[in-house]
Design a protein around this motif. Structure first.
Motif, PDB file in Angstrom:
ATOM      1  N   ASP A  22     -23.448 -18.173   0.888  1.00 25.84           N
ATOM      2  CA  ASP A  22     -23.151 -19.453   0.254  1.00 25.84           C
ATOM      3  C   ASP A  22     -23.495 -19.420  -1.233  1.00 25.84           C
ATOM      4  O   ASP A  22     -22.791 -20.013  -2.057  1.00 25.84           O
ATOM      5  N   GLN A  23     -24.566 -18.711  -1.599  1.00 29.30           N
ATOM      6  CA  GLN A  23     -24.911 -18.570  -3.013  1.00 29.30           C
ATOM      7  C   GLN A  23     -23.878 -17.697  -3.734  1.00 29.30           C
ATOM      8  O   GLN A  23     -23.516 -17.983  -4.884  1.00 29.30           O
ATOM      9  N   LYS A  42     -20.934 -19.816  -4.417  1.00 36.30           N
ATOM     10  CA  LYS A  42     -21.226 -20.769  -5.494  1.00 36.30           C
ATOM     11  C   LYS A  42     -21.101 -20.102  -6.856  1.00 36.30           C
ATOM     12  O   LYS A  42     -20.549 -20.684  -7.802  1.00 36.30           O
ATOM     13  N   ARG A  67     -18.483 -21.443  -9.622  1.00 40.64           N
ATOM     14  CA  ARG A  67     -18.968 -21.966 -10.904  1.00 40.64           C
ATOM     15  C   ARG A  67     -18.461 -21.115 -12.063  1.00 40.64           C
ATOM     16  O   ARG A  67     -18.094 -21.641 -13.113  1.00 40.64           O
TER      17      ARG A  67
END
Length: 368
Positions: free
Chosen positions: A352-353, A356, A360
Motif C-alpha cells: 500500500d505504501q 501511494k 503521489r
C-alpha cells in the motif's frame, strides 16, 4: 511516514537468528579473524562462485586494499566514473593514486566505456567500474579496453551484491571485486564491513596479509599493510543474512517492476533508467530522473515520503576533488546529478505504501 529504509522491519523476521549468531560469538570468546569470518568468507565466495573471499573492515578499504595488492604507486592513475559515492574516490586517494573520472552512459548512469580512451595516459594502471544502484556496467567493453591497453580492472560492487552480467556475478570479472556491507546495502551488517574477492590465489594471500598490517606471521611484516578486518560478530550476522539475500533481492525486483509499470507513461517529465537485457538487476536503489527534482522531492517529503538523491553532486564537482583530474568535462554526469531521485525500494516496503508513492509521484509530475 514512508521511510526510505526501515531497519526495524528488516530485522524483525530474523531477529532470533541474529541474536543466536551474536551469542555464538560471545560464547566462543574469539572476536577477530576467527571461525565466523572464515565460514563467511567461504560462504560468500560460494555465493559468487569465486575461489577466494577476504573479509575486511568496510567497502572503502576493500578498494584501497585491492589497489595496494595490485601494486598501485603514488602518482599512477585510476580511471573511474564521475557518478558514484565519493568513497570510491577516497579509496583511490588513500593509496596516493590519482583518480581520473569519465562521463556516464545517460541511459543507465553508469560508466560509459566509450569515454575510457579520453582518460587514458601513460600513467593509467587500473580501471575501476562502479556497479551503481544494483545495476551492472558493460563488462564486455570494459574488459576489452583493459586487455587492449594492458590495464587491470577492479570492480566496485558496493551496491551490487548478487547482480549479474550475462549470468555471471559482478565482482568476478576483474582481478579483484570489492564489496561493502554497510547497513543500507542489500547484504548489510549491523555496522561496517566489507570484502574483496578474487580468482588469483597469490592475490588472495597478499590481501590477507595486507588487511592485517602486512603481517605474514605473528609480528613478522613483509608488506606495508593496514588494519582492516571484518570482525566475528559482523561475520556471524552476515552469515545469517546471506541465507536470506536471494529472497530479499527478488522482493526488490518485484518492487522495481511495480515502479516501472506504474511510472512508464509519465515521460518526458519523468525518465526511468534503462535496464539492459544482459543484466540481472538487484535494485539496491530505484532512481528516477526528474526535471524538477528538488521541488518534487520537497513535496513528497511534505506528504510523508522519504527520498534521497544518489548523487546530487558529480564527483568532479565536489570541493574535495578540486585540482584533480577529469576527462574533458562530464556534462552527462552533471545533468544526472541535477535530476536523479531515488525512491524507497527495500524488501519490507508494504504494497500500500508502494502504491501511494507511485500515485503521489505521478500526481506531482503531472502538476509540474
Amino acid at each position: 511516514m514512508i521511510l526510505f529504509n526501515d531497519f526495524k522491519a528488516h530485522l524483525s523476521p530474523i531477529r532470533s537468528e541474529i541474536e543466536a549468531a551474536i551469542r555464538r560469538v560471545l560464547d566462543s570468546g574469539w572476536y577477530i579473524l576467527g571461525q565466523e569470518v572464515d565460514a563467511f568468507e567461504k560462504e560468500f565466495a560460494a555465493f559468487l562462485n569465486v575461489p577466494h573471499c577476504i573479509g575486511v573492515g568496510n567497502g572503502t578499504e576493500a578498494i584501497a586494499l585491492a589497489l595496494m595488492a595490485l601494486g598501485i604507486e603514488p602518482g599512477q592513475e585510476v580511471i573511474t566514473t564521475a557518478m558514484t559515492a565519493y568513497p570510491t574516490i577516497t579509496a583511490i586517494t588513500m593509496t596516493g593514486a590519482i583518480p581520473v573520472v569519465v562521463d556516464i552512459d545517460p541511459e543507465t548512469g553508469l560508466l560509459d566505456p566509450s569515454q575510457l580512451s579520453k582518460a587514458l595516459s601513460p600513467r593509467t594502471r587500473i580501471i575501476l567500474p562502479v556497479h551503481l544502484y544494483g545495476n551492472a556496467c558493460d563488462m564486455d567493453a570494459i574488459l576489452h579496453f583493459a586487455h587492449t591497453h594492458g590495464l587491470h580492472v577492479i570492480e566496485d560492487c558496493a551496491q551490487a551484491t548478487g547482480t549479474r552480467w550475462r549470468n555471471r556475478a559482478c565482482g568476478t570479472f576483474g582481478k579483484i571485486g570489492c564489496f561493502s556491507f554497510y547497513p543500507t546495502k542489500n547484504l548489510g551488517a549491523c555496522g561496517d564491513g566489507g570484502a574483496v574477492v578474487t580468482s588469483d590465489p597469490e592475490l588472495a594471500e597478499k590481501l590477507r596479509y595486507l588487511r592485517n598490517y602486512g603481517q605474514t606471521s605473528r609480528y613478522h611484516h613483509d608488506f606495508e599493510g593496514i588494519n582492516s578486518r571484518l570482525d566475528e560478530i559482523q561475520a556471524a550476522i552476515l552469515r545469517v543474512k546471506l541465507h536470506h539475500l536471494p529472497t530479499w533481492n527478488a522482493k526488490r525486483n518485484t518492487i522495481a517492476n511495480v515502479y516501472r509499470q506504474s511510472l512508464k507513461d509519465a515521460s518526458p517529465k519523468l525518465k526511468l533508467p534503462v535496464q539492459r537485457p544482459e543484466v540481472t538487476h538487484t535494485h539496491h536503489l530505484f532512481p528516477v530522473l526528474l526535471s524538477q527534482r528538488d521541488q518534487i522531492c520537497e513535496k513528497l517529503r511534505e506528504e510523508g515520503v522519504q527520498t534521497i538523491s544518489h548523487y546530487p553532486v558529480a564527483v568532479h564537482q565536489q570541493k574535495a576533488f578540486h585540482g584533480r583530474t577529469q576527462s574533458g568535462g562530464c556534462p552527462r554526469a552533471e545533468e544526472w546529478a541535477h535530476n536523479v531521485l531515488s525512491l524507497p525500494c527495500y524488501p519490507e516496503l508494504p504494497s500500500d505504501q508502494l502504491q501511494k508513492i507511485c500515485n503521489r509521484l505521478l500526481h506531482l509530475v503531472n502538476l509540474n
